[in-house]
Design an enzyme around this catalytic site. Structure first.
Site, PDB file in Angstrom:
ATOM      1  N   ASP A 199     -10.282   2.644   2.200  1.00 43.20           N
ATOM      2  CA  ASP A 199     -10.520   1.911   3.458  1.00 43.20           C
ATOM      3  C   ASP A 199     -11.374   2.735   4.425  1.00 43.20           C
ATOM      4  O   ASP A 199     -12.263   2.204   5.090  1.00 43.20           O
ATOM      5  CB  ASP A 199      -9.196   1.534   4.123  1.00 43.20           C
ATOM      6  CG  ASP A 199      -8.510   0.369   3.428  1.00 43.20           C
ATOM      7  OD1 ASP A 199      -9.222  -0.440   2.792  1.00 43.20           O
ATOM      8  OD2 ASP A 199      -7.269   0.257   3.511  1.00 43.20           O
ATOM      9  N   LYS A 209       0.810  -1.219   0.000  1.00 41.37           N
ATOM     10  CA  LYS A 209       0.000   0.000   0.000  1.00 41.37           C
ATOM     11  C   LYS A 209       0.847   1.274   0.000  1.00 41.37           C
ATOM     12  O   LYS A 209       0.469   2.277  -0.602  1.00 41.37           O
ATOM     13  CB  LYS A 209      -0.964  -0.010   1.194  1.00 41.37           C
ATOM     14  CG  LYS A 209      -2.052  -1.073   1.067  1.00 41.37           C
ATOM     15  CD  LYS A 209      -3.077  -0.988   2.175  1.00 41.37           C
ATOM     16  CE  LYS A 209      -4.208  -1.980   1.928  1.00 41.37           C
ATOM     17  NZ  LYS A 209      -5.313  -1.842   2.887  1.00 41.37           N
TER      18      LYS A 209
END
Ligand code: ATR
Length: 272
Positions: free
Chosen positions: A101, A65
């Site tokens: 997220d 990420k």
């Protein structure tokens, strides 16, 4: 045919292909979504050349990420804030990055526990890792004062330090002190996952009505959630976060906004 993928190492555990595959089928879209395992030594080169990969975009999972965020030419503000990306797409030939997220985290709560943020007072976040970064950012955006407790104090301090006056840090053993005033509680640590240890939190001190959630979804009802439910507190499991975070990526790559339906939830639950 439009192609997208989830990229990670390892990536075999990812449920993202099941989610996107379900949407591709139900929306009758000529698309493909698969797992792409990228060895760590190839990761920098892979993301640097993503625009030539033939993929319209993809999801990024552990441990890439941060690398993906750095490789992108365009970063959404949330990616700049937390330094991690989970959603990539190509626009005008360049790599763009988002982190959904936090959106998924909030959408799950909005769906399963409407009004969970009504008080918008103090939120207690257990953990200060990658997942916590997105959760804290979303909670600050929603107007909470966020208390972050973590085994390693320095990590909690580094995270809280990004939100001066909006977040504070303490050690994990101080959890019960903050629980007594928390209008919302979330576990972002791996404690409570299958085979891991448990969390030492006295749910009796938590104010009645405070919503409790966990970002872990294997098992669906973690010991943390079970303890909260036993005290009569409303709980929300973490599976919906996984489902909702997938929506913006699918919309960008395939041009249709999918819906998180009970059927999709059942499909993924059956695979846990
Ligand atoms: P993720 O990206 O899933 O958040 P991570 O960045 O490795 O993963 O973070 C894991 C979180 O779980 C951290 O808050 C970690 O605490 P430390 O920062 O002290 O490592 C927490 N965690 C993991 N195992 C733990 C344990 N046995 N006891 C307490 N906290 C633990």
């Amino acid at each position: 045919m439009i192609r997208a993928a989830v990229i990670g190492w390892p990536v075999s555990h990812s449920r993202s292909p099941l989610i996107h595959g379900h949407w591709l089928t139900t929306l009758d879209i000529d698309g493909d979504y698969r797992r792409v395992a990228v060895e760590p030594e190839r990761a920098d080169a892979f993301f640097a050349r993503f625009a030539e990969s033939g993929l319209a975009g993809g999801n990024v999972t552990i441990p890439y990420k941060e690398i993906a965020a750095r490789a992108a030419h365009h970063r959404e503000p949330v990616v700049e804030r937390i330094g991690a990306a989970n959603t990539l797409w190509i626009e005008n030939g360049v790599l763009c990055a988002d982190n959904t997220d936090g959106i998924g985290f909030l959408a799950n709560l909005d769906e399963r526990a409407p009004g969970w943020d009504r008080a918008s007072g103090e939120a207690l976040v257990l953990g200060a890792g990658g997942a916590a970064a997105a959760v804290v950012d979303a909670l600050v955006e929603r107007g909470f004062m966020v208390r972050i407790v973590n085994r390693t104090l320095s990590r909690a301090e580094a995270l809280a330090g990004r939100y001066p006056g909006r977040a504070s840090a303490d050690v994990l053993s101080a959890t019960n002190r903050y629980a007594a005033t928390a209008g919302f509680l979330v576990n972002t640590t791996s404690l409570g996952m299958k085979g891991e240890g448990t969390i030492d939190l006295d749910m009796t001190v938590v104010p009645a009505g405070s919503v409790v959630t966990d970002i872990v979804y294997v098992p669906l009802v973690t010991p943390f959630l079970a303890a909260a439910a036993a005290r009569g507190l409303p709980i929300v499991d973490g599976l919906g976060m996984l489902l909702h975070q997938a929506v913006p990526g699918f919309t960008r790559w395939f041009g249709h906004r999918p819906t998180v339906t009970p059927e999709l939830r059942e499909l993924i639950e059956a695979d846990l």
